[in-house]
Scaffold this active site. Sequence first.
Site, PDB file in Angstrom:
ATOM      1  N   GLU A  38       0.575  -0.981  -0.020  1.00 15.11           N
ATOM      2  CA  GLU A  38       0.266  -0.324  -0.221  1.00 15.11           C
ATOM      3  C   GLU A  38       0.900   1.672   0.123  1.00 15.11           C
ATOM      4  OE1 GLU A  38      -3.644   0.138  -0.343  1.00 15.11           O
ATOM      5  OE2 GLU A  38      -2.946   2.962  -0.774  1.00 15.11           O
ATOM      6  N   THR A  82      -6.238   2.639  -5.606  1.00 16.97           N
ATOM      7  CA  THR A  82      -5.884   1.639  -5.507  1.00 16.97           C
ATOM      8  C   THR A  82      -6.493   0.630  -6.395  1.00 16.97           C
ATOM      9  OG1 THR A  82      -5.787   0.749  -2.863  1.00 16.97           O
ATOM     10  CG2 THR A  82      -6.049  -0.658  -3.586  1.00 16.97           C
ATOM     11  N   HIS A 199      -1.056   3.744   4.748  1.00 15.75           N
ATOM     12  CA  HIS A 199      -1.948   4.274   3.975  1.00 15.75           C
ATOM     13  C   HIS A 199      -2.635   5.192   4.662  1.00 15.75           C
ATOM     14  CE1 HIS A 199      -5.705   5.716   2.102  1.00 15.75           C
ATOM     15  NE2 HIS A 199      -5.670   4.903   1.395  1.00 15.75           N
ATOM     16  N   ASP A 259       0.979  -0.109  -5.200  1.00 19.02           N
ATOM     17  CA  ASP A 259       0.324   0.356  -5.808  1.00 19.02           C
ATOM     18  C   ASP A 259       0.667   1.961  -6.748  1.00 19.02           C
ATOM     19  OD1 ASP A 259      -0.628   1.213  -3.441  1.00 19.02           O
ATOM     20  OD2 ASP A 259      -2.674   1.071  -3.245  1.00 19.02           O
ATOM     21  N   HIS A 260       0.521   3.097  -5.351  1.00 17.99           N
ATOM     22  CA  HIS A 260       1.022   4.204  -5.876  1.00 17.99           C
ATOM     23  C   HIS A 260       1.729   5.140  -5.214  1.00 17.99           C
ATOM     24  CE1 HIS A 260      -2.594   4.603  -3.050  1.00 17.99           C
ATOM     25  NE2 HIS A 260      -2.957   3.542  -3.508  1.00 17.99           N
TER      26      HIS A 260
END
Length: 438
Positions: A38, A82, A199, A259-260
Amino acid sequence: VGTDMDDVLSYTKQNYAKPNPKYFGKAKGKNIIIIHLESFQQFLINDKVNGQEVTPFLNSLYNDKNTMSFDNFYHEVGQGKTSDAENMLETGLFGLPEGSLFSKLGSDNTFQAAPAILGQKEGYTSAVFHGNIGSFWNRDDVYKNMGYNYFFDSSYFNKTNDSSLEYGMKDKLMLSESVKYLEQLQQPFYAKFITVTNHYPFQLPDEDNDGFQAPNTDSSAVNNYFVTAHYLDNALKEFFDYLKASGIYDNSMIVLYGDHYGLSNSQNPDLAPLLGIDSNDWTDFNNSQMQKVPFMVHMKGLKGGINHTYGGEIDVLPTILHLAGINTKQYVQLGTDLLSNQHNPIVIFRNKNFITPHYTVLKDSDGNPEVFKNNTGEQVDLDQDPELKQKVAKWQNYVNTKLKLSDTINNKNLLRFYTPTGFMPIDPKTESYQNEIQ
Ligand code: GP9
Ligand code: MN
């Protein structure tokens, strides 16, 4: 097959990159374990804060001789964050220009996704593990339609008052609670683990921190990011220890990806000094470099190394399928195998910006291209370089065409009109999970 689909198929035929014989089938019959890191950015790899490695375990994996590690790999998500990353990795198509494809189209669209392909072609059992509620990003529906056999959401895990944070179960607990289900899966399995602790706003209770010292910038998000990334790293180490002890490791290919971004462009100037850059010198080019995320493929016996190929999330599916020994020629996938000699190295962002192995092309507020050299970050004046100007226009055209094609496929649900030979279509109305094992 209607006209739209004919166009799609002639495009994908032309876009196809054939597998590299050095890697094709190298993971045939192995379990495939996908670990979703994440908000994890590439700059964390090998980074130190106050002299302490932030992610010692991932660093060791990154440099392991059995890991193929990419250092020019970018996330390509849009607003679906996500869910866009998951969508690209599992379907080989982009997310939507606005919103999340999972939420907007995931309940009704026909997918030809990784779990179904691996299940049908090579007998894989598939499962997702995620410590948040199953309805988040509409996953309950989407995973079924992708052909997943099992979805273990937070309802499958033992919870106490302090086992969850804002985005779900703490990674260490989710991963260790997953083991009892993983062990019952028929092998070979395709199992995806979605972590959540790293996150935004990256808040970790002190008792979960093993003493890692956060940096001391003006931004608490920046400071905390390193602490949760360090926690995630620890969680992965424990999980790998388990995989090794159980013997699963020996028969598995493990794929890890970020993911980013975790830190946004507005937070980056506060991060800059930690990367040795003066906040005042921070540019749009620097922001684009921060979109690099890890992509690593680890397997006993794999000939690894640091691979400098440019690529992104859209390229993962053909890469994995080829490693698993599955031909992708017939599938509608818009990326190309990162290990193929015919791989296309133009990295496409959802907002139509793009990166080639030499240039980064961003749009200014009027939509005009701003071009930077990747090796120096220096901006190029296109009016002084008509040849490059022409190339940029050509690349932009390629980028726009590909994104538009992806949107047409998704918005018109075109895959319901085309079934690759030997593939059994998945009907989104009748699909269900097999979560009967407990
Ligand atoms: C939620 C988690 C976070 O379940 O996967 O999604 P994001 O906010 O990163 O898109
Ligand atoms: Mn995310």
